[in-house]
Design a protein around this motif. Structure first.
Motif, PDB file in Angstrom:
ATOM      1  N   VAL A 178       0.890  -1.154   0.000  1.00 23.63           N
ATOM      2  CA  VAL A 178       0.000   0.000   0.000  1.00 23.63           C
ATOM      3  C   VAL A 178       0.928   1.203   0.000  1.00 23.63           C
ATOM      4  O   VAL A 178       1.671   1.412   0.966  1.00 23.63           O
ATOM      5  N   LEU A 203      -8.728  -8.298   0.677  1.00 24.99           N
ATOM      6  CA  LEU A 203      -7.481  -8.935   0.246  1.00 24.99           C
ATOM      7  C   LEU A 203      -7.617 -10.444   0.386  1.00 24.99           C
ATOM      8  O   LEU A 203      -8.064 -10.938   1.420  1.00 24.99           O
ATOM      9  N   VAL A 221      -2.608   0.088  -4.320  1.00 23.20           N
ATOM     10  CA  VAL A 221      -2.473  -1.273  -3.808  1.00 23.20           C
ATOM     11  C   VAL A 221      -1.921  -2.114  -4.956  1.00 23.20           C
ATOM     12  O   VAL A 221      -2.499  -2.124  -6.051  1.00 23.20           O
ATOM     13  N   THR A 229     -11.481  -3.050  -4.225  1.00 21.84           N
ATOM     14  CA  THR A 229     -11.562  -1.689  -3.699  1.00 21.84           C
ATOM     15  C   THR A 229     -12.859  -1.037  -4.151  1.00 21.84           C
ATOM     16  O   THR A 229     -13.467  -1.441  -5.148  1.00 21.84           O
ATOM     17  N   THR A 250      -6.795   1.453  -5.869  1.00 21.70           N
ATOM     18  CA  THR A 250      -6.329   2.581  -5.066  1.00 21.70           C
ATOM     19  C   THR A 250      -7.279   2.793  -3.888  1.00 21.70           C
ATOM     20  O   THR A 250      -8.467   2.477  -3.962  1.00 21.70           O
ATOM     21  N   VAL A 289      -7.665  -8.447  -4.925  1.00 24.08           N
ATOM     22  CA  VAL A 289      -7.984  -7.255  -4.137  1.00 24.08           C
ATOM     23  C   VAL A 289      -9.301  -6.687  -4.644  1.00 24.08           C
ATOM     24  O   VAL A 289      -9.594  -6.736  -5.842  1.00 24.08           O
TER      25      VAL A 289
END
Length: 271
Positions: A136, A183, A156, A198, A174, A196
């Motif tokens: 990160v 994650l 990320v 987001t 991001t 991931v």
């Protein structure tokens, strides 16, 4: 089997915020070795598998959330590039690349000042070789989605070392400081993969990557490994004094990485 996910309308509440529905694929995948009555691995199971570098991340009571801070712990491994506060698989539980069959998942919330860069998860060989890293970072990187330094938007990304011993970087989204992301890391059959999710970019993942075996055992780590450089040369250094200078000059005065809904599991055939 893991109990079915029960998702409130609009998303899942974490740290007083509601995560969007796009995070749920990482959180609701059936996991055969997960606890039957909870969406996290019990502390007793984690403590039997992992040892801490720095302060203990377990709160009391423990309900699946681990909190790490490199700058509060200031743990120095003697060969790193910044302070860390991590959990790592104990030596007696480590296996080779081909024998390792495990999975980690969590909701990650990194609270960091602009310009900071930390490693929140990694696979490490017993020497100094690193096979997989999840960053990160709010630093310059031409291959990242944002890739701009110090603007408060954190990339990320994952770096995985393939069979040719070259690292492949994959941009995975991001986040802002204090914003959560899902994650999921799997390592099985000699292959590693990172997924991931987001709020801004949805679900993204690396390609399954074959990991070259060197005969060494490997181990998983998670936490806050806050990166630092020599402030004069901007190169890696093992000097604590230069780390302190770098953090001060970069106005990095705090760090916290929190994992909630934390699940670590191994196949039943593993010790």
């Amino acid at each position: 089997m893991r109990a079915p996910c029960r998702t409130p309308a609009g998303g899942l509440a974490v740290r007083g915020r509601v995560l969007p529905m796009l995070l749920m694929p990482l959180l609701c995948t059936p996991l055969s070795a997960a606890p039957a009555a909870a969406d996290f691995t019990p502390a007793t199971a984690l403590q039997a598998m992992f040892e801490a570098e720095g302060k203990s991340p377990y709160p009391s009571p423990y309900t699946g959330t681990l909190t790490f801070s490199a700058l509060q712990s200031k743990y120095d491994s003697g060969h790193g590039h910044g302070y860390r506060n991590e959990l790592k698989v104990m030596s007696r539980h480590r296996l080779g690349v081909a024998a390792t069959d495990e999975r980690f998942s969590a909701i990650v919330t990194a609270t960091l000042p602009a310009g900071a860069k930390t490693i929140v998860a990694q696979y490490h060989a017993e020497g100094l070789d690193t096979l997989l890293k999840v960053y990160v970072q709010d630093t310059a990187d031409s291959k990242a989605i944002d890739g701009k330094a110090g603007n408060g938007l954190f990339d990320v990304l994952a770096r995985i070392k393939g069979p040719d011993a070259k690292e492949t970087m994959t941009a995975l989204g991001t986040v802002r400081s204090g914003e959560s992301f899902g994650l999921d890391i799997s390592f099985s059959g000699g292959e590693a993969k990172v997924a991931v999710s987001t709020a801004q970019h949805g679900a993204m993942q690396t390609a399954p990557t074959r990991i070259k075996s060197t005969g060494e055992n490997i181990y998983f780590k998670l936490g806050d490994y806050l990166q630092a450089l020599d402030p004069a040369t901007l190169t890696h250094t093992t000097s604590r004094e230069k780390w302190d200078q770098y953090y001060q000059q970069s106005r990095i005065g705090s760090s916290q990485v929190q994992f909630s809904h934390t699940i670590f599991q191994r196949s039943r055939s593993q010790p």
